[in-house]
Scaffold this active site. Structure first.
Site, PDB file in Angstrom:
ATOM      1  N   HIS A  71       0.863  -1.152   0.049  1.00 43.72           N
ATOM      2  CA  HIS A  71       0.031  -0.268  -0.402  1.00 43.72           C
ATOM      3  C   HIS A  71       1.038   0.867  -0.084  1.00 43.72           C
ATOM      4  O   HIS A  71       0.120   2.699  -0.792  1.00 43.72           O
ATOM      5  CB  HIS A  71      -1.290   0.114   1.493  1.00 43.72           C
ATOM      6  CG  HIS A  71      -1.392  -0.915   0.963  1.00 43.72           C
ATOM      7  ND1 HIS A  71      -2.851  -1.576  -0.101  1.00 43.72           N
ATOM      8  CD2 HIS A  71      -1.799  -2.465   2.001  1.00 43.72           C
ATOM      9  CE1 HIS A  71      -3.454  -2.366   0.263  1.00 43.72           C
ATOM     10  NE2 HIS A  71      -3.006  -3.331   1.632  1.00 43.72           N
TER      11      HIS A  71
ATOM     12  N   ARG B 102      -8.752   0.273  -9.127  1.00 48.85           N
ATOM     13  CA  ARG B 102      -8.604  -0.823  -8.319  1.00 48.85           C
ATOM     14  C   ARG B 102      -9.631  -0.449  -7.342  1.00 48.85           C
ATOM     15  O   ARG B 102      -9.135   0.089  -6.662  1.00 48.85           O
ATOM     16  CB  ARG B 102      -7.057  -0.936  -8.108  1.00 48.85           C
ATOM     17  CG  ARG B 102      -5.709  -0.986  -8.219  1.00 48.85           C
ATOM     18  CD  ARG B 102      -4.952  -1.130  -8.080  1.00 48.85           C
ATOM     19  NE  ARG B 102      -3.633  -2.162  -8.323  1.00 48.85           N
ATOM     20  CZ  ARG B 102      -2.574  -1.172  -8.766  1.00 48.85           C
ATOM     21  NH1 ARG B 102      -2.956   0.100  -8.640  1.00 48.85           N
ATOM     22  NH2 ARG B 102      -1.614  -1.668  -9.383  1.00 48.85           N
TER      23      ARG B 102
ATOM     24  N   GLU C 258      -2.419 -12.367 -15.336  1.00 54.98           N
ATOM     25  CA  GLU C 258      -1.942 -12.148 -14.881  1.00 54.98           C
ATOM     26  C   GLU C 258      -1.178 -14.069 -14.488  1.00 54.98           C
ATOM     27  O   GLU C 258      -0.379 -13.780 -12.872  1.00 54.98           O
ATOM     28  CB  GLU C 258      -1.725 -11.417 -13.817  1.00 54.98           C
ATOM     29  CG  GLU C 258      -3.635 -11.398 -13.017  1.00 54.98           C
ATOM     30  CD  GLU C 258      -3.754 -10.114 -12.261  1.00 54.98           C
ATOM     31  OE1 GLU C 258      -3.014 -10.007 -11.559  1.00 54.98           O
ATOM     32  OE2 GLU C 258      -4.894 -10.378 -12.402  1.00 54.98           O
TER      33      GLU C 258
ATOM     34  N   ASP D  70       1.583  -9.531 -10.450  1.00 53.57           N
ATOM     35  CA  ASP D  70       1.731 -10.483 -11.059  1.00 53.57           C
ATOM     36  C   ASP D  70       2.095 -11.877 -11.572  1.00 53.57           C
ATOM     37  O   ASP D  70       2.419 -13.120 -11.603  1.00 53.57           O
ATOM     38  CB  ASP D  70      -0.238 -11.200 -10.349  1.00 53.57           C
ATOM     39  CG  ASP D  70      -0.606 -10.365  -9.432  1.00 53.57           C
ATOM     40  OD1 ASP D  70       0.016 -10.790  -8.263  1.00 53.57           O
ATOM     41  OD2 ASP D  70      -2.195  -9.892  -8.354  1.00 53.57           O
TER      42      ASP D  70
ATOM     43  N   ARG E 113       6.073 -11.065  -4.758  1.00 53.61           N
ATOM     44  CA  ARG E 113       6.148  -9.932  -4.947  1.00 53.61           C
ATOM     45  C   ARG E 113       6.444  -9.006  -4.113  1.00 53.61           C
ATOM     46  O   ARG E 113       7.153  -7.888  -3.946  1.00 53.61           O
ATOM     47  CB  ARG E 113       5.355  -9.197  -5.730  1.00 53.61           C
ATOM     48  CG  ARG E 113       3.815  -8.919  -5.241  1.00 53.61           C
ATOM     49  CD  ARG E 113       2.372  -8.870  -6.496  1.00 53.61           C
ATOM     50  NE  ARG E 113       2.077  -7.714  -5.919  1.00 53.61           N
ATOM     51  CZ  ARG E 113       1.067  -7.315  -6.731  1.00 53.61           C
ATOM     52  NH1 ARG E 113       0.924  -8.251  -8.307  1.00 53.61           N
ATOM     53  NH2 ARG E 113       0.700  -6.130  -6.497  1.00 53.61           N
TER      54      ARG E 113
ATOM     55  N   CYS F 115      -0.678  -3.539 -17.526  1.00 54.77           N
ATOM     56  CA  CYS F 115      -1.091  -2.346 -16.669  1.00 54.77           C
ATOM     57  C   CYS F 115      -0.291  -2.984 -15.459  1.00 54.77           C
ATOM     58  O   CYS F 115      -0.693  -1.533 -14.140  1.00 54.77           O
ATOM     59  CB  CYS F 115      -2.723  -2.130 -15.920  1.00 54.77           C
ATOM     60  SG  CYS F 115      -3.345  -4.263 -15.391  1.00 54.77           S
TER      61      CYS F 115
HETATM   62  C1  PEP Z   1      -0.998  -5.902 -12.123  1.00 46.31           C
HETATM   63  O1  PEP Z   1      -1.122  -7.485 -11.120  1.00 46.31           O
HETATM   64  O2  PEP Z   1      -0.008  -5.951 -12.412  1.00 46.31           O
HETATM   65  C2  PEP Z   1      -2.149  -5.392 -11.476  1.00 46.31           C
HETATM   66  C3  PEP Z   1      -1.634  -4.125 -12.492  1.00 46.31           C
HETATM   67  O3  PEP Z   1      -2.224  -5.539 -10.698  1.00 46.31           O
HETATM   68  P1  PEP Z   1      -2.076  -4.950  -8.517  1.00 46.31           P
HETATM   69  O4  PEP Z   1      -0.527  -4.773  -8.856  1.00 46.31           O
HETATM   70  O5  PEP Z   1      -2.896  -4.499  -8.372  1.00 46.31           O
HETATM   71  O6  PEP Z   1      -1.867  -7.074  -8.160  1.00 46.31           O
HETATM   72 MG    MG Z   2      -3.104  -8.157 -10.267  1.00 42.87          MG
END
Ligand code: PEP
Ligand code: MG
Length: 589
Positions: free
Chosen positions: A196, A303, A438, A462, A472, A509
């Site tokens: 976060h 999100r 992902e 992801d 991650r 993204c």
């Molecule tokens: C991702 O997994 O790349 C993504 C954009 O979603 P988040 O970071 O919210 O999991």
């Molecule tokens: Mg993701």
């Protein structure tokens, strides 16, 4: 010097401000005058009453939305809150030691933690989590009224140094409430590039380093610090020479950021005129404003989980609809892609049950949750379809792993549309639905998925962690979660090729969309829709303007021949320097 993971690029020199969480081990605070004791007790009791009525509301709402068994957790919380032992311990600390209500609450919590620490069984650990939740809830009522978190402390630094937040961890609710404060950098002990704290930092375009073990033992509020979000370095009480050198880089960083934003009204295109779309990843309305300020061409990823994470309750259909409508109205004429709830992993809400899973990122997360709790997803789909009437809206489903899952979701969307129609509720018929790619399995059955979805969004954050089997957010294995790597680019090329063959719109993204070196390769590989934290949009626009399509294609072709991350990194660093002598500062390693 401390090392961590650079999670938001840039450099800042500033003074530290320690964020003690509501349950932090801060020094106990006493009342200035014992005469304040009765008022302090009354103030505490009011906070308890408020927490109680909030919980009662939750029991009802959750039972309605998710069924009575999901509401049980809040019944338990109500019982904990009704325990006379808990309340009398807090009262007695206020009375006998003149502690403030919040400090007394801390002390009581710390004693419970110490008691529970000796117990091995998971059952009791879960109870401690519940107790922690209850105490946090009461604490949040206390702080909401009386002690608006770090405002005062921030103002008390009379010199003009920017403020750097230092915390063990920043909780989602804190991340949002810190959103409006004048913060210039963030350092946390835990978390990685998708924590976060990192998301908050990137959405505000400020440097941040996470995973800095032990930093809380070394920093006092008011200490001078350097945060280097490119390299993941943090310097505490630096030597004068280092301070001066970093101040110079900081000035360049600010200057560059200011000058780049002047391109907000220009279209994003390469030197030879190939157009690209630079979209924004947003978490809330403030980010939607930021997206507008930097000239994003739409929202590529909203999100929605932050709406749920920062809510004391389950947001119902009307509330969600109203929120999504605001976001859509904020981007007139532009597409807004709303992602359905992506909870689980590190993002939990109590009403979905607090089970501890051995591998939360491999577990019950994202759309997997909704196959057991379809009502929650259906409510969200209804709100999104209705908000679609106010603009151009797409709906995106995270973590789709198999065609069977996609079919289940498509069926839910169809049934929801049918129901809305039958009920005579107005909604947009043209809302497109898409799948986030992902999970590696989705890559390898991409052709089948493409036949049953309108568009694709690649979640590289992801996708990378699942490809390399490395969490991650775990600093110890962060070196594996490296976007500039041969395996990642090859997998991405497979997805882009499949989308090109079928003419399916595709966006990327994940964080690599906004990092200059990876963005260069992605453009060369044929990607034309990039979604990123708003703060990165001016940089990527500037980058594309300095390169021709043929050049980028050559870079991508070359990168795909390389066999190690080191080779890719040094090759791309050299190319980036040829294109621009300044943009490197916006790239975290
Ligand atoms: C991702 O997994 O790349 C993504 C954009 O979603 P988040 O970071 O919210 O999991
Ligand atoms: Mg993701």
């Amino acid at each position: 010097m401390h090392n961590g993971i650079g999670v938001s690029p840039g450099v800042v020199v500033g003074v530290a401000y320690r964020v003690e969480s509501v349950l932090g081990l801060s020094e106990p605070k006493t009342l200035e005058n014992p005469a304040q004791i009765p008022a302090e007790i009354a103030y505490f009791d009011r906070a308890v009453e408020e927490a109680e009525s909030e919980l009662e509301g939750l029991v009802q709402r959750v039972a309605q939305e998710l069924g009575p068994s999901a509401a049980e957790i809040f019944q338990t919380h109500l019982q904990i809150l009704g325990d006379p032992g808990l309340l009398s311990r807090v009262h007695s600390l206020i009375e006998k030691q003149s502690l403030t209500a919040l400090s007394a609450l801390h002390q009581v919590m710390n004693r419970y933690v110490a008691q529970f620490a000796r117990i091995e069984q998971d059952y009791f650990r879960e109870r401690l989590n519940d107790l922690r939740d209850v105490i946090l809830r009461v604490g949040s009522h206390l702080t909401r009224k009386k002690e608006p978190v770090p405002d005062g402390a921030i103002e008390s630094h009379d010199d003009n140094e920017p403020v750097i937040l230092v915390a063990h961890e920043i909780l989602p609710s804190q991340a949002m409430s810190l959103g409006d404060l004048p913060i210039a950098g963030i350092v946390t002990e835990v978390g990685g590039s998708t924590s976060h704290a990192a998301i908050l930092a990137r959405s505000r375009g400020i440097p941040a380093v996470s995973g800095v073990e032990g930093i809380m033992n070394d920093v006092a509020s008011g200490d001078l610090m350097v945060v280097d979000g490119r390299e993941g370095h943090v310097l505490v009480r630096p030597e004068q020479e280092a301070t001066m050198a970093y101040r110079k880089v900081q000035r360049e960083f600010f200057h560059l950021k200011d000058s780049l934003i002047s391109n907000r009204d220009e279209p994003a295109r390469s030197l030879d005129g190939t157009r690209a779309e630079l979209l924004a990843n947003i978490n809330n309305l403030a980010d939607a404003d930021a997206a507008h300020t930097v000239g994003a061409s739409g929202v590529g990823l909203f999100r929605t989980e932050y709406l749920f994470l920062t809510h004391h309750d389950v947001p119902g259909e009307e509330e969600q609809y109203e929120y999504y409508r605001q976001i859509v109205l904020n981007s007139p004429g532009q597409t807004v892609t709303i992602r359905t709830l992506d909870l689980g992993g590190d993002k939990t809400v109590p009403y979905l049950g607090r089970r501890s899973e051995p591998n939360p990122f491999m577990g019950w997360r994202s759309i997997r949750i909704f196959f057991e709790n379809p009502k929650l997803l259906i409510t969200q789909i209804r709100a999104i379809l209705r908000a679609g009437r106010h603009g151009k809206v797409s709906m995106l489903f995270p973590m789709v792993t198999t065609l069977e899952e996609l079919r289940k979701i498509n069926k839910m969307v169809k049934e929801t549309r049918d129901n809305l129609r039958r009920e005579g509720v107005l909604f947009a018929e043209d809302v497109k639905t898409g799948v986030m790619v992902e999970v590696p399995a989705a890559v390898f059955c991409i052709d089948a998925l493409l036949r049953e979805t309108d568009f694709i969004s690649i979640g590289s954050n992801d996708l990378i962690q699942y490809l390399v089997a490395a969490d991650r957010d775990n600093p110890k294995v962060a070196y594996l979660c490296e976007p500039l790597s041969p395996a990642i680019f090859r997998v991405l090329q497979m997805v882009l090729d499949a989308c090109a063959r079928t003419g399916t719109p595709v966006t990327l993204c994940g964080e690599m969309a906004g990092q200059p070196r990876s963005a260069l390769v992605l453009f060369g590989m044929g990607l034309r829709r990039f979604s990123m934290s708003p703060a990165f949009i001016p940089t990527v626009k500037n980058l594309l303007a300095g390169v021709t399509t043929a050049q980028a294609e050559r870079f991508a072709h070359h990168v795909l021949q390389l066999s190690t991350s080191d080779e890719i990194r040094s090759y791309l660093t050299a190319r980036l320097r040829e294109i621009s002598s300044t943009l490197e500062i916006f790239d975290s390693v």
